[in-house]
Structures are given as C-alpha cells and as structure tokens.
Design a protein around this motif. Sequence first.
Motif, short mmCIF file in Angstrom:
data_model
loop_
_atom_site.label_atom_id
_atom_site.label_comp_id
_atom_site.label_asym_id
_atom_site.label_seq_id
_atom_site.Cartn_x
_atom_site.Cartn_y
_atom_site.Cartn_z
N THR A 52 40.40 41.09 47.62
CA THR A 52 40.75 39.84 48.30
C THR A 52 41.86 40.04 49.33
N GLY A 53 42.83 40.88 49.03
CA GLY A 53 43.91 41.12 49.97
C GLY A 53 43.41 41.66 51.30
N LEU A 54 42.53 42.65 51.24
CA LEU A 54 41.97 43.21 52.47
C LEU A 54 41.20 42.15 53.25
N ARG A 55 40.36 41.41 52.56
CA ARG A 55 39.53 40.43 53.26
C ARG A 55 40.37 39.28 53.83
N ASP A 131 52.42 40.73 47.28
CA ASP A 131 51.47 41.68 46.70
C ASP A 131 50.24 40.88 46.27
N ILE A 132 49.07 41.19 46.83
CA ILE A 132 47.87 40.39 46.62
C ILE A 132 46.96 41.07 45.60
N HIS A 133 46.59 40.30 44.57
CA HIS A 133 45.76 40.84 43.49
C HIS A 133 44.61 39.89 43.14
N ASN A 134 43.67 40.45 42.38
CA ASN A 134 42.60 39.67 41.74
C ASN A 134 42.69 39.86 40.24
N ASN A 135 42.01 38.99 39.50
CA ASN A 135 41.83 39.13 38.05
C ASN A 135 40.39 39.54 37.77
N GLU A 187 48.00 36.03 42.43
CA GLU A 187 46.74 36.30 41.71
C GLU A 187 45.70 35.32 42.21
N CYS A 188 44.65 35.85 42.84
CA CYS A 188 43.71 35.04 43.63
C CYS A 188 42.33 34.94 43.00
N GLY A 189 42.27 34.87 41.66
CA GLY A 189 40.97 34.74 41.02
C GLY A 189 40.20 36.05 41.07
N GLN A 190 38.89 35.97 40.88
CA GLN A 190 38.06 37.16 40.84
C GLN A 190 37.69 37.63 42.24
N PRO A 191 37.45 38.93 42.41
CA PRO A 191 37.08 39.43 43.73
C PRO A 191 35.81 38.76 44.27
N TYR A 195 37.17 31.15 48.17
CA TYR A 195 38.38 30.35 48.04
C TYR A 195 39.61 31.24 47.86
N GLY A 196 39.48 32.30 47.09
CA GLY A 196 40.59 33.21 46.89
C GLY A 196 41.01 33.88 48.19
N ILE A 197 40.03 34.28 48.99
CA ILE A 197 40.31 34.93 50.28
C ILE A 197 41.03 33.96 51.20
N GLU A 198 40.54 32.73 51.29
CA GLU A 198 41.14 31.74 52.18
C GLU A 198 42.53 31.32 51.70
#
Length: 334
Positions: A52-55, A131-135, A187-191, A195-198
Amino acid sequence: MLTILDHLPPGFLDLDATRLHEILPDPALIHLPGRRPEPVFVSMLLHGNEDTGLRAMQALLREYQDRELPRALSIFTGNVSAARFGLRRLDGQPDYNRIWPGGEPGDSPEHAMMRDIVDIMRARRVFASIDIHNNTGLNPHYACVNRLDDAFLHLATLFGRTVVYFLRPTGVQSMAFAELCPSVTIECGQPGQDYGIEHAREFVEACLHLAELPAHPVAAHDIDLFHTVAIVTVPPAVSFGFGEADTELRLLGDLDYLNFRELPAGTLLGWARTGSHAGLAAHNETGEDVSARYFSRDGGEIRTARRVMPSMLTLDTRVIRQDCLCYFMERLDI
C-alpha cells in the motif's frame, strides 16, 4: 547496499511491488525537493508483502509530476527483494522493521543501512516520519506512536482517531525516528484495498502541507488511545493451525475477526490436542513471560484469563512464525 537518488527513477510511478527490483535492485533513499526544505520521511515496503505504501506514493507523485511539492519528501523503498516474491522477508533476511537504531544491536549490512538513513535524515532536519504498513488479518485503519507527546498524537490523529501506543517490539522505524521528529506508523488494512491506498495518499499529502504540528494536547473526544501490553506468540516447538487442522494447537478458523474487539475473560481462542501441553505465550514490554496472566486452560480449551483487546491477529502461519500471532492492548486515558 543503499542507493541514494535525488530524482524518481524512470518507471517508478508505473511498476508494482513485484517488479520494483527491475529499476531499484537495492533499497533506495529518494530525496525530492519541495517548497519547505525540511522533509517528510516516508518508509514503505519494510515488509515486502505490504504494498500500500508504494501504491499510495505512486498515486501522490503522479499528481505532482508537473508542480512543486509543498514540502521536501524523502522516500525509503525497503525490502525490494522480498517484494519481488510477495513475501514479508526472505529466508535468511532480517526483518526490515526490527533492525533500526534503538533495537537489538547488529553488524549486518541491513543494520548499518538503517543507521545511515537515520544519520542522513537527521542532517536534513526531517520534519515528520511516516512508516506505511498493511495487516495480514482483519483490522481497522489505525496509527501507532512510541511517545505520548502532543505533536506525535496530533500527527497520528491526522490519520484517524484510533491510535496505539507501544514500546515493544524495539528496532522499529518509528521508534528510531522518534529521536528526530514526530513519527508515526500507519496501518492501512490488507494489501490491495483501494481505500487503504487512498487513505495513505491523503495522509502523506496532508503532512506535506503542514507548516507545523500543534503544541497543545489532542482533545479527549478526538482520540481512541490504546496501549500494547503484550506480544502473543506460538512457541517455536508447538505445531499449530486453524479450523480443523490436525496440530498440537488448533486455533479458531476465524480468529482475526476478534481484532479490536474487547474480549471478556473466558473467550475461547482454540484447543490443545489431548495429552499436549501446547499453548500460547505472552510477553510484556520488558520481555517478561506473562502467559499465565492472559491465558487459562480448561481441559484442552485455550481461553483468555482477563479482559483484553487483540490487534493484528492473522491466519498467515508464515507471518506468525516470523513475527507473532497478535498483540494485546488496553485502553489508555489521554
């Protein structure tokens, strides 16, 4: 092993995480100029399966291809070699979010790289760190901080009202940068979730527009604050699985639905095989074994021994072995 650039390499805005190695074979630190010189630092792909961080950064930078950024931006592209295969990390690699200064000392090239990045960003007078992550499990979006400081909490609530304060694990990026500036992990939800990307893109852009962070306290009604009090793991010698798995420890097949739910004492988590002493382990912020405080056993049933709220519960057995099953939290008054 660190590539340092003052521009985006051709193709950066278009390649997905599995192909980023084609233009950046090593981790890279990319410095981009902006109207305000003190940069926002963004780290992404510290875990190669969390894209998600890259996108989000690609979406943001497409919008600024022909105009000046409101503030300088420094981007660290982390574990591109693991991202190539969609993995958190490769076998034999350290976890890129456990080797930053302040954690367990190490002499690996990766440890040295993280020390160099902190030194570089200190010299650049970094303004804020993200620091951008997913779960891998089902979790709401939330931010994490390592200091209960007004500026840190304001930065976190700019992402959302759910904020988690933690001191372990150590060696994480946000804790290293907390020595330099307000820092946060989001923490931006699942890859792969739009919505997480935005949400991540909007947050980084909002930070780029900040002139400063407020010095006054965050209003209590604007934040739900939690404190991580234990890390829960499966002991290495214990075989485990989910649902109908034929293993020493069998956990609920939908365990990740319990994330961010306040569970009463006695909540069922799983079962130990008849005759087995298998169970879950919990360690507090100082590393003390507190398993008996959080888990009880009734026959073969593994249950909570007190009221807890889990986060980051996952069904991914590889991630559990490489990291943990979940964290336990308690509410914290601001």
